[in-house]
Design an enzyme around this catalytic site. Sequence first.
Site, PDB file in Angstrom:
ATOM      1  N   LYS A 158       0.881  -1.176   0.000  1.00  0.00           N
ATOM      2  CA  LYS A 158       0.000   0.000   0.000  1.00  0.00           C
ATOM      3  C   LYS A 158       0.913   1.219   0.000  1.00  0.00           C
ATOM      4  CE  LYS A 158      -4.178   1.760   2.263  1.00  0.00           C
ATOM      5  NZ  LYS A 158      -4.945   2.014   1.041  1.00  0.00           N
TER       6      LYS A 158
HETATM    7  N1  PMP Z   1      -7.673  -1.970  -2.969  1.00  0.00           N
HETATM    8  C1  PMP Z   1      -7.122  -0.750  -2.909  1.00  0.00           C
HETATM    9  C2  PMP Z   1      -6.378  -0.236  -4.090  1.00  0.00           C
HETATM   10  C3  PMP Z   1      -7.255   0.040  -1.742  1.00  0.00           C
HETATM   11  O1  PMP Z   1      -6.728   1.254  -1.690  1.00  0.00           O
HETATM   12  C4  PMP Z   1      -7.981  -0.477  -0.649  1.00  0.00           C
HETATM   13  C5  PMP Z   1      -8.167   0.368   0.596  1.00  0.00           C
HETATM   14  N2  PMP Z   1      -7.110   0.189   1.488  1.00  0.00           N
HETATM   15  C6  PMP Z   1      -8.541  -1.762  -0.749  1.00  0.00           C
HETATM   16  C7  PMP Z   1      -8.360  -2.476  -1.929  1.00  0.00           C
HETATM   17  C8  PMP Z   1      -9.277  -2.366   0.391  1.00  0.00           C
HETATM   18  O2  PMP Z   1      -8.380  -2.709   1.435  1.00  0.00           O
HETATM   19  P1  PMP Z   1      -8.824  -2.699   2.950  1.00  0.00           P
HETATM   20  O3  PMP Z   1     -10.046  -3.543   3.046  1.00  0.00           O
HETATM   21  O4  PMP Z   1      -7.672  -3.288   3.680  1.00  0.00           O
HETATM   22  O5  PMP Z   1      -9.097  -1.290   3.322  1.00  0.00           O
END
Ligand code: PMP
Length: 305
Positions: A158
């Site tokens: 991320k």
């Molecule tokens: N994909 C992307 C590109 C994201 O930015 C996010 C948000 N963090 C998610 C999926 C979903 O991840 P999470 O459930 O951990 O927030």
Amino acid sequence: MAQQYPDWLWQNGEMKPWAQATTHVMSHALHYGSSVFEGIRSYATPDGAAIFRLTDHLKRFYNSAKIYDMALPYTREELAAVCRDVLRKNKQTASYIRPVAWRGLGGFGISAETPIEVAVAAWPMGPYLGPEALENGITACVSSWHRFAPNTIPAGAKAGGNYLSGQLIAREARSRGFGEGIALTPNGLLSEGAGENLFLVFDGALHTTPASASILSGITRHSLITLAHENGIEVIERDLPREYLYLADEVFMCGTAAEITPIREVDGKQVGAGKAGPVTRHLQELFFGLFNGKTNDQWGWLEAV
Ligand code: PMP
């Protein structure tokens, strides 16, 4: 209305007034995208304020940093304590918590060894796409922008730079009047939303795109897969072609900010009954049940503030 900001945030070991949290304009991250971050939610539960899967989010934060050789100068336990402190200092309960680490000022080169700066902010947050989106769903389009190939930029980290892709997808969708954009993989299969993972429902079973589809392995996605297994709902991780979006009984997106947002229409074609379907509603009930006490948190996902 002007944006309201919280009074305090934490940066490089100190709680600071919001306006004093600064970094140098020649910081590496500003030029080269070298930041990693997390998005975490806290909820008001019957047992008090709790942070949802704080430990798992921080594990992903350290993993993202590891991929980019960024040695974070704090332990995971220290940053967990900081997340709680920031909520308490700002007197917040239901918030979005943003830990971020970045390459600071340390020369000018792409591969410069720089200091690593770290900050944690938090701000109050309700439903990200509006409360009615959780019930009636949003519209979406397939983006003309594809996700990056797995051998170019790792989608599993991320990292700030990844969100150049997210910005193109989300801004294009909104400029065309859609609520969100859905991206394809470099070879044309379904990937994910600009900031959300993607689920399709066929005959009561959940189908979701795999890690190899240039997705971020979402913690909400993992939570829903776990809740589905626990409740006898079949889950299949698989490659999915674009047209399945039009043929699915239900489609929804999920993420920390988006929670579980039904998609009622894709590319102008109605999905299922054009509103949240029964499987989506069941999962919403199970998921939001974690925060109102109706779903037993047998996994220890709620971490008290
Ligand atoms: N994909 C992307 C590109 C994201 O930015 C996010 C948000 N963090 C998610 C999926 C979903 O991840 P999470 O459930 O951990 O927030």
